[in-house]
Every structure is written in C-alpha cells, then in structure tokens.
Motif scaffolding. Sequence first.
Motif, PDB file in Angstrom:
ATOM      1  N   HIS A   1      12.354   1.249 -10.556  1.00 46.32           N
ATOM      2  CA  HIS A   1      11.223   1.153  -9.634  1.00 46.32           C
ATOM      3  C   HIS A   1      10.278   2.323  -9.854  1.00 46.32           C
ATOM      4  CE1 HIS A   1      12.507  -2.277  -7.379  1.00 46.32           C
ATOM      5  NE2 HIS A   1      13.690  -1.744  -7.153  1.00 46.32           N
ATOM      6  N   ALA A   2       8.990   2.045  -9.763  1.00 48.47           N
ATOM      7  CA  ALA A   2       7.976   3.101  -9.887  1.00 48.47           C
ATOM      8  C   ALA A   2       8.020   3.992  -8.647  1.00 48.47           C
ATOM      9  CB  ALA A   2       6.597   2.472 -10.032  1.00 48.47           C
ATOM     10  N   ASP A   3       7.674   5.261  -8.833  1.00 54.10           N
ATOM     11  CA  ASP A   3       7.607   6.200  -7.717  1.00 54.10           C
ATOM     12  C   ASP A   3       6.341   7.045  -7.883  1.00 54.10           C
ATOM     13  OD1 ASP A   3       8.228   7.909  -9.797  1.00 54.10           O
ATOM     14  OD2 ASP A   3      10.214   8.407  -9.043  1.00 54.10           O
ATOM     15  N   ASP A   4       6.140   8.002  -6.972  1.00 51.98           N
ATOM     16  CA  ASP A   4       4.936   8.825  -7.035  1.00 51.98           C
ATOM     17  C   ASP A   4       4.851   9.622  -8.335  1.00 51.98           C
ATOM     18  OD1 ASP A   4       3.514   8.114  -4.757  1.00 51.98           O
ATOM     19  OD2 ASP A   4       4.693   9.435  -3.478  1.00 51.98           O
ATOM     20  N   ALA A   5       5.990  10.052  -8.853  1.00 51.77           N
ATOM     21  CA  ALA A   5       5.975  10.800 -10.115  1.00 51.77           C
ATOM     22  C   ALA A   5       5.475   9.911 -11.259  1.00 51.77           C
ATOM     23  CB  ALA A   5       7.366  11.342 -10.425  1.00 51.77           C
ATOM     24  N   GLU A   6       5.880   8.645 -11.267  1.00 52.90           N
ATOM     25  CA  GLU A   6       5.405   7.718 -12.297  1.00 52.90           C
ATOM     26  C   GLU A   6       3.917   7.442 -12.121  1.00 52.90           C
ATOM     27  OE1 GLU A   6       5.310   5.170 -15.594  1.00 52.90           O
ATOM     28  OE2 GLU A   6       6.624   6.815 -15.023  1.00 52.90           O
TER      29      GLU A   6
ATOM     30  N   ASP B   1       1.745   9.529 -10.848  1.00 56.97           N
ATOM     31  CA  ASP B   1       1.072  10.737 -11.337  1.00 56.97           C
ATOM     32  C   ASP B   1       1.005  10.753 -12.858  1.00 56.97           C
ATOM     33  OD1 ASP B   1       0.597  11.721  -8.790  1.00 56.97           O
ATOM     34  OD2 ASP B   1       2.377  13.017  -8.779  1.00 56.97           O
ATOM     35  N   ARG B   2       2.108  10.381 -13.486  1.00 55.00           N
ATOM     36  CA  ARG B   2       2.148  10.363 -14.954  1.00 55.00           C
ATOM     37  C   ARG B   2       1.159   9.360 -15.519  1.00 55.00           C
ATOM     38  NH1 ARG B   2       4.396   8.173 -19.425  1.00 55.00           N
ATOM     39  NH2 ARG B   2       5.311   6.376 -18.431  1.00 55.00           N
ATOM     40  N   GLN B   3       1.157   8.143 -14.953  1.00 52.33           N
ATOM     41  CA  GLN B   3       0.244   7.102 -15.431  1.00 52.33           C
ATOM     42  C   GLN B   3      -1.216   7.481 -15.182  1.00 52.33           C
ATOM     43  OE1 GLN B   3       0.823   4.140 -17.042  1.00 52.33           O
ATOM     44  NE2 GLN B   3       2.958   4.731 -17.253  1.00 52.33           N
ATOM     45  N   ALA B   4      -1.504   8.040 -14.010  1.00 54.50           N
ATOM     46  CA  ALA B   4      -2.882   8.447 -13.690  1.00 54.50           C
ATOM     47  C   ALA B   4      -3.337   9.560 -14.631  1.00 54.50           C
ATOM     48  CB  ALA B   4      -2.979   8.892 -12.236  1.00 54.50           C
ATOM     49  N   ALA B   5      -2.443  10.499 -14.937  1.00 53.10           N
ATOM     50  CA  ALA B   5      -2.802  11.595 -15.849  1.00 53.10           C
ATOM     51  C   ALA B   5      -3.085  11.076 -17.252  1.00 53.10           C
ATOM     52  CB  ALA B   5      -1.687  12.636 -15.875  1.00 53.10           C
ATOM     53  N   LEU B   6      -2.256  10.142 -17.730  1.00 55.58           N
ATOM     54  CA  LEU B   6      -2.482   9.566 -19.061  1.00 55.58           C
ATOM     55  C   LEU B   6      -3.798   8.805 -19.112  1.00 55.58           C
ATOM     56  CD1 LEU B   6       1.104   8.234 -19.897  1.00 55.58           C
ATOM     57  CD2 LEU B   6      -0.078  10.144 -20.990  1.00 55.58           C
ATOM     58  N   LEU B   7      -4.044   8.006 -18.091  1.00 53.72           N
ATOM     59  CA  LEU B   7      -5.277   7.231 -18.051  1.00 53.72           C
ATOM     60  C   LEU B   7      -6.489   8.148 -17.915  1.00 53.72           C
ATOM     61  CD1 LEU B   7      -6.454   4.424 -18.149  1.00 53.72           C
ATOM     62  CD2 LEU B   7      -6.126   4.255 -15.690  1.00 53.72           C
ATOM     63  N   ALA B   8      -6.373   9.186 -17.089  1.00 52.22           N
ATOM     64  CA  ALA B   8      -7.474  10.142 -16.920  1.00 52.22           C
ATOM     65  C   ALA B   8      -7.803  10.815 -18.249  1.00 52.22           C
ATOM     66  CB  ALA B   8      -7.105  11.174 -15.863  1.00 52.22           C
ATOM     67  N   ARG B   9      -6.772  11.165 -18.998  1.00 57.88           N
ATOM     68  CA  ARG B   9      -6.994  11.765 -20.316  1.00 57.88           C
ATOM     69  C   ARG B   9      -7.707  10.787 -21.243  1.00 57.88           C
ATOM     70  NH1 ARG B   9      -1.986  12.086 -23.413  1.00 57.88           N
ATOM     71  NH2 ARG B   9      -2.766  10.132 -24.150  1.00 57.88           N
ATOM     72  N   ASP B  10      -7.252   9.529 -21.248  1.00 59.84           N
ATOM     73  CA  ASP B  10      -7.871   8.522 -22.115  1.00 59.84           C
ATOM     74  C   ASP B  10      -9.324   8.265 -21.749  1.00 59.84           C
ATOM     75  OD1 ASP B  10      -5.458   8.291 -23.419  1.00 59.84           O
ATOM     76  OD2 ASP B  10      -4.905   6.383 -22.477  1.00 59.84           O
TER      77      ASP B  10
ATOM     78  N   ILE C   1      -2.752   1.384  -5.614  1.00 62.42           N
ATOM     79  CA  ILE C   1      -1.514   2.071  -5.978  1.00 62.42           C
ATOM     80  C   ILE C   1      -0.451   1.843  -4.904  1.00 62.42           C
ATOM     81  CG2 ILE C   1      -0.464   4.348  -6.286  1.00 62.42           C
ATOM     82  CD1 ILE C   1      -3.102   5.148  -7.745  1.00 62.42           C
ATOM     83  N   ALA C   2      -0.857   1.941  -3.644  1.00 58.82           N
ATOM     84  CA  ALA C   2       0.095   1.709  -2.550  1.00 58.82           C
ATOM     85  C   ALA C   2       0.632   0.279  -2.599  1.00 58.82           C
ATOM     86  CB  ALA C   2      -0.570   1.981  -1.208  1.00 58.82           C
ATOM     87  N   GLU C   3      -0.249  -0.685  -2.854  1.00 53.17           N
ATOM     88  CA  GLU C   3       0.192  -2.076  -2.953  1.00 53.17           C
ATOM     89  C   GLU C   3       1.119  -2.259  -4.158  1.00 53.17           C
ATOM     90  OE1 GLU C   3      -1.629  -6.606  -3.279  1.00 53.17           O
ATOM     91  OE2 GLU C   3      -2.966  -4.889  -3.503  1.00 53.17           O
ATOM     92  N   TYR C   4       0.783  -1.625  -5.271  1.00 47.94           N
ATOM     93  CA  TYR C   4       1.619  -1.706  -6.470  1.00 47.94           C
ATOM     94  C   TYR C   4       3.024  -1.179  -6.185  1.00 47.94           C
ATOM     95  CZ  TYR C   4       3.351  -0.854 -11.169  1.00 47.94           C
ATOM     96  OH  TYR C   4       4.122  -0.846 -12.303  1.00 47.94           O
ATOM     97  N   LEU C   5       3.106  -0.001  -5.557  1.00 49.43           N
ATOM     98  CA  LEU C   5       4.411   0.584  -5.239  1.00 49.43           C
ATOM     99  C   LEU C   5       5.201  -0.302  -4.281  1.00 49.43           C
ATOM    100  CD1 LEU C   5       3.459   4.353  -4.922  1.00 49.43           C
ATOM    101  CD2 LEU C   5       4.782   3.266  -6.751  1.00 49.43           C
ATOM    102  N   SER C   6       4.509  -0.897  -3.318  1.00 49.44           N
ATOM    103  CA  SER C   6       5.166  -1.778  -2.356  1.00 49.44           C
ATOM    104  C   SER C   6       5.734  -3.027  -3.044  1.00 49.44           C
ATOM    105  CB  SER C   6       4.171  -2.176  -1.264  1.00 49.44           C
ATOM    106  OG  SER C   6       4.718  -3.161  -0.434  1.00 49.44           O
ATOM    107  N   LEU C   7       4.925  -3.649  -3.892  1.00 48.63           N
ATOM    108  CA  LEU C   7       5.388  -4.848  -4.607  1.00 48.63           C
ATOM    109  C   LEU C   7       6.492  -4.501  -5.603  1.00 48.63           C
ATOM    110  CD1 LEU C   7       1.989  -6.652  -5.265  1.00 48.63           C
ATOM    111  CD2 LEU C   7       3.786  -7.330  -3.660  1.00 48.63           C
TER     112      LEU C   7
END
Length: 134
Positions: free
Chosen positions: A28-33, A35-44, A60-66
């Motif tokens: 399951h995805a969590d806040d750390a994941e 953060d990691r995905q947002a950082a990678l995308l921000a860099r790109d 993001i909240a909906e994604y984590l919930s689903l």
Amino acid sequence: MASLEALLGFARESGAAAVTYDVTYFPHADDAEVDRQAALLARDLEIDAGIIRELCASEIAEYLSLDAKRDPNAPVHSIVEAYVGGTAFAWYGMNDYPRLRRVILRRLARGGDQALRSFAMRASRAQMELMEDL
C-alpha cells in the motif's frame, strides 16, 4: 491471446524443459511513497514538489484512500514463460493499478493559476526553445 492454463497445457504437452514466472506485488502507498513520487515528478518537470502536493492534495488523498482498499496480496504484474525447443512462449497478466504519477499529471494538466504558472507556462517555454533550435 492464450490463457495461462492454455500456455501451461501447451508447455506440458510439448515437454517444456522449464517454466519460469515473475510476479510483482506493490505494498500500500503511504505518505513516504507520495513524497518520493512527488519529488521525482517535480525533478522531471522542474517545479517544486510542494506545488505538486498543494495542487494535488485532494487527488493524493483519494489515491491513498482507494489504494488502502486494494488487496496488496494480488499481483499487479505477472509473467510466465515456457521454454520449448529453444523458443520462449510468454503469458502476461496485468491487474488494474493506478499510478500516482498519472493521477498527478492529469491534475496538473487540468490547470489552475498555480499549475499554469508552474507547469503549463514552463512547458510552453520549453517548446518554444525547442522550436527555436530547429
């Protein structure tokens, strides 16, 4: 397209020397994941990860919930290969698994003032620079 059962039946009848498999599971995805995905995308995209988190907070909240409801024991991706006479026959299985990157990009593409300044205008400038190079 053949079913997994058909591939295994074919391999058995053909005297396959080997059958291999690779199965991918995602926890399951969590806040750390996030953060990691947002950082990678921000860099790109060459924008601030904080802007992504702010603009896409509800997505993001909906994604984590689903994602919390998804069965983490169900494989996301499976590959089964049977080797018969030097030839590999493969079966691929995919389960629906929405990628956070797609969710965020979809939201950024829809815009809003902050997204326009941070994402769309930057992309437009990059396109213009590319056109100037040609």
